[in-house]
Design an enzyme around this catalytic site. Structure first.
Site, PDB file in Angstrom:
ATOM      1  N   HIS A  70       0.765  -1.246  -0.215  1.00  0.00           N
ATOM      2  CA  HIS A  70       0.001   0.102  -0.135  1.00  0.00           C
ATOM      3  C   HIS A  70       1.015   1.233   0.167  1.00  0.00           C
ATOM      4  CE1 HIS A  70      -3.305   2.432   0.204  1.00  0.00           C
ATOM      5  NE2 HIS A  70      -4.136   1.704   1.049  1.00  0.00           N
ATOM      6  N   TYR A  82     -14.702   5.819   8.836  1.00  0.00           N
ATOM      7  CA  TYR A  82     -13.691   6.306   7.788  1.00  0.00           C
ATOM      8  C   TYR A  82     -13.782   5.993   6.409  1.00  0.00           C
ATOM      9  CZ  TYR A  82      -8.950   6.660   5.853  1.00  0.00           C
ATOM     10  OH  TYR A  82      -7.966   7.078   5.083  1.00  0.00           O
ATOM     11  N   THR A  97      -4.886  10.534  -0.522  1.00  0.00           N
ATOM     12  CA  THR A  97      -6.389  10.525  -0.159  1.00  0.00           C
ATOM     13  C   THR A  97      -6.596  11.520   1.186  1.00  0.00           C
ATOM     14  OG1 THR A  97      -5.479   8.826   1.773  1.00  0.00           O
ATOM     15  CG2 THR A  97      -6.176   7.997  -0.542  1.00  0.00           C
TER      16      THR A  97
END
Length: 847
Positions: free
Chosen positions: A548, A664, A677
């Site tokens: 990630h 979230y 993000t």
């Protein structure tokens, strides 16, 4: 062994007769071809850098401006208003055949034209950046466009249209140059070119011989050829992948007061009056005493850095994490689930790997179109740079991302053995059928694993500190270092699994088992440090496990859409399921990697495996397809599909846990340069009011509809704020880091950053590129992907609104928590979606 010998460029031994060199032709050949390929890529990068640097201009447009200037002087028209003469006077005088008045006049025209051309590029870029900085259009309802937004839209369109000086967008721009009559512009351009060539070459007949007429006076033939020459000179130039990067605005730093106000508003439904008053007091104290100083440093960073968030986010959220990457950070992506092109594992890999390297070549050459929001607003593409040839290297305190400019092989794992597969023969990419042959050779190889080799990859699934220490101790020299370098320097990692997985609509559990296999496998058949691991199951089904830190899910989704579309609609398979074409049986076989793993290292590997196995066994994953409806019927409720699903998740969670929690939802900030993000806090006062009313069951349908619309509008507004740089959490995160750097203690920031996200959600992007028409091929759908729960007592929910008629959900939790159950929560999600649809009397399909 032969394959180990080929991995070394040369060996030598000392004999009484001198030094005896034994060269490996195969290794030297690869070294030579690698060097040639690297130089080619360098030249391509230089060329792309020039083209990107002058976008929306181009070398041909520069030549056109020069020809226009020279052509106008031929007709005694001074478009420079005296600047050319001034430049000519400033040029140094000299002697020789190229220091004539004609050459000096031409040089001054080139200088003037270049200045005009560069000034035009600068003007267009600054105008575009100004236009892209306006985001008011996102906050306006359909049919209620403000005058300012209309002006912005017209200006944006004019910007694109005015780019005809630099690129053609479907029509010839000769009207702009048409100061000499209908064909006067053409006449000036061509005569400018002729005059340039005359001065450049003492024999202008060289150019004249190329034409079937004398280009010194108008003629029917000349008039007919002018448009063709000019169209050729002003041929269309589409934007390259990174053409818009320098025109994207920087992420703005919100005001502290606005961020704190939004934060308090977001936690209000989660706190009672006493808790909220305490939180409000802490926030006010922080805003008045500490925040102004921290904000100044943050604003200073925003001026200096390209993006004030992204580098800190990558380092502190990802690279400094010491917990295992598996489940906690990495996520997975699924294959097409309703179609299967072939059942042959090696054949499917042959096509897919070939498509991936084709994508990488387009990426290196910047031939991929930039992603555009609404077709007019470019998104930042910088995350794509590290898609291939990237590995996360473990460290004791922090990891680092190692990215290479080139890699000509992939690393492959099968039945406990590691292999190296070359992707090129010479300078040519191997064809799919040749790649299939190589993978089939690995599948047919009966050799056993070496001691410690089978579970070696468990080191990447365990704790980062343990892996860093083991890497430094046992993999820093010798054959272990060489083998590890082969894996870490590979384009990506390939796992050939012995199991079969996929989605069977008749067996709901099959999708969950498929997801579990992609998320963690058996804990040692994935190299979790690689940018992504391509996983091939025995039945030809595929998937990705993705690290990630280097990029977010939409970037991987872009690659995956290209790869699946290329595999299905461009490469194809034979009737027997093989890749098309004939294999080259003369290819050297894949190379086995050689290891020398001592018993102490094997004990560390076993320890990491136990940690990873406990983590994997604790994950409950429930994946399902929601069939009653998709976004087509949601739109009939006059709301956004994402808001519909998010409100349904709030209703489902309240029914599941009997309370609300901090939620979230990932949003992107790629409208800004190097944006990644931002968090959308989906649990709002409006959504909780709607959920409470639904649970009470005493409200009229009209009242519930009104509450739902308010919750939906609030959610959409929160999402827009996050996308436009006015989010909450990234700003507070950066303020917290500045406070740590300065040694300032803030109880408010400490509390904010320690609040657990017990419901973490994300929507999966799809159809970013049009590889095929989804209406024509409705069964060509992937099921999206998923991730592990963020909190030990929470849920992770990933969903993909797959077309008009279905939604896929991936729900994760932990068995060790007595409060969560992924399947139970999934059933609540189903019911919540149906109940909200019933409010609007939306007809649902059977299923």
């Amino acid at each position: 062994m032969a394959e180990a010998h080929q991995a070394v460029a040369f060996q030598f031994t000392v004999t009484p007769d001198g030094v005896d060199f034994r060269l490996s032709r195969e290794a030297l050949k690869h070294i030579y071809l690698s060097g040639i390929n690297s130089w080619k890529k360098r030249l391509i990068r230089i060329k792309n850098g020039i083209l990107r640097g002058v976008y929306p201009g181009s070398p041909t447009s520069w030549l056109v401006v020069i020809m226009a200037t020279v052509g106008s002087s031929y007709y005694n028209v001074d478009i420079s208003m005296g600047l050319v003469c001034y430049i000519q006077r400033c040029l140094p005088e000299g002697c020789g055949p190229y220091r004539t008045p004609q050459t000096q006049a031409l040089a001054s025209m080139v200088v003037f034209s270049t200045g005009v051309w560069m000034l035009g590029i600068f003007f267009f870029r600054q105008t575009l950046k100004l236009l892209l900085s306006y985001h008011g259009w996102m906050f306006e309802m359909h049919g209620r466009t403000s005058h300012f937004t209309k002006v912005w839209a017209v200006s944006r369109s004019c910007w694109r249209a005015s780019g005809i000086w630099f690129q053609i967008l479907g029509e010839s721009p000769f009207g702009v140059l048409n100061w000499g009559g209908e064909t006067g512009g053409h006449w000036c351009l061509v005569h400018g070119l002729v005059l340039v060539l005359r001065v450049w070459d003492p024999a202008p007949q060289v150019f004249a011989n190329l034409l079937p007429f004398t280009p010194l006076a108008p003629s029917p033939a000349l008039s007919a050829l002018y448009p063709q020459i000019c169209v050729r000179l002003l041929s269309s130039r589409r934007p390259m992948l990174y053409s818009f990067q320098t025109s994207l605005p920087k992420l703005p730093v919100p005001s502290v007061s606005a961020t704190i106000q939004r934060y308090l508003e977001s936690v209000r439904p989660l706190l009672n009056d006493e808790e909220y008053c305490r939180k409000e007091k802490l926030a006010k104290e922080f805003q008045e005493k500490i925040a102004p100083r921290l904000q100044k440093y943050l604003i200073l960073k925003s001026w200096w850095a390209t993006n004030y968030v992204s580098d800190w986010w990558e380092e502190y959220i990802y690279l400094r994490g010491r917990t295992p990457l598996m489940v906690n950070s990495n996520y997975y992506v699924m294959d097409f689930v309703f179609i299967r092109n072939t059942d042959m594992q090696a054949a499917r890999l042959g096509n897919i790997v070939h498509a991936m390297i084709t994508y990488r070549r387009k990426l290196d050459r910047e031939q991929i179109k930039p992603v555009m929001a609404l077709g007019i607003v470019p998104m930042c593409s910088y995350q794509m740079e590290r898609m291939f040839n990237t590995t996360r290297i473990p460290g004791k305190e922090t990891d680092v991302l190692q990215h290479l400019s080139e890699s000509r092989h992939v690393a492959v794992y099968h039945r406990g053995r590691f292999f190296k597969v070359w992707l090129y023969e010479g300078s040519s990419l191997l064809k799919p059928r040749d790649l299939e042959l190589q993978f089939q050779r690995i599948l047919d190889d009966p050799s056993p694993p070496q001691p410690g080799e089978e579970r070696l990859a468990a080191l990447t699934a365990g704790g980062r500190v343990e892996w860093a220490q083991a890497r430094q101790t046992y993999f820093s020299s010798g054959k272990n270092r060489a083998a590890l370098d082969t894996i870490e320097r590979a384009a990506f990692f390939v796992a050939l699994d012995e199991e079969s997985h996929g989605y069977d609509p008749e067996d709901e559990a099959s999708l969950s088992l498929y997801g579990k296999a992609l998320l963690h496998g058996n804990c040692y058949n994935r190299w979790f440090d690689k940018s992504f691991t391509l996983i091939a199951f025995k039945n030809g089904q595929l998937g990705l496990n993705t690290e990630h830190a280097w990029a977010d899910a939409p970037i991987v989704g872009h690659l995956w859409e290209f790869v699946l579309g290329t595999d299905t609609f461009h490469l194809g398979y034979s009737e027997t399921g093989h890749c098309l074409g004939k294999p080259n049986l003369m290819l050297a076989p894949p190379q086995r990697l050689q290891w020398d793993i001592p018993e102490k290292c094997q004990a560390i590997i076993e320890s990491s495996y136990k940690v990873a196995k406990a983590l994997a066994d604790d994950v409950e994953l429930y994946c399902f397809q929601f069939l009653p409806f998709g976004k087509g019927l949601i739109k009939k409720c006059r709301t956004s599909p994402d808001a519909f699903v998010q409100i349904a998740l709030q209703l489902a969670h309240f029914r599941d846990r009997g309370k609300f929690c901090l939620t979230y939802e990932a949003s992107m900030t790629r409208m800004f340069r190097e944006g990644r993000t931002e968090t959308v806090r989906s649990c709002t006062s409006e959504s909780t009011a709607f959920v409470k009313a639904m649970v009470e069951g005493t409200h009229k349908k009209a009242d519930l509809q009104n509450l739902f619309r308010k919750a939906s509008e609030k959610h959409q507004n929160m999402y827009r704020l996050a996308m436009t740089g006015a989010g909450i959490d990234r700003h507070l995160f950066c303020l917290y880091l500045v406070s740590k750097y300065l040694g300032v203690n803030s109880p408010f920031l400490a509390e904010v950053l320690s609040e657990p996200w017990r419901l973490s959600t994300s929507q999966i992007a799809q159809f970013q590129i049009r590889m095929f028409d989804p209406n024509k091929y409705p069964n060509h759908l992937g099921a999206g992907g998923g991730f592990g729960p963020v909190a030990d007592d929470g849920y992770g929910v990933s969903y993909m609104i797959a077309g008009e008629n279905t939604i896929f959900f991936h729900v994760s939790s932990k068995f060790s928590s007595s409060e969560t159950n992924a399947q139970r929560f999934g059933n609540h999600i189903r019911q919540a979606l149906l109940d909200i649809a019933d409010l609007f009397q939306v007809p649902k399909a059977d299923g």
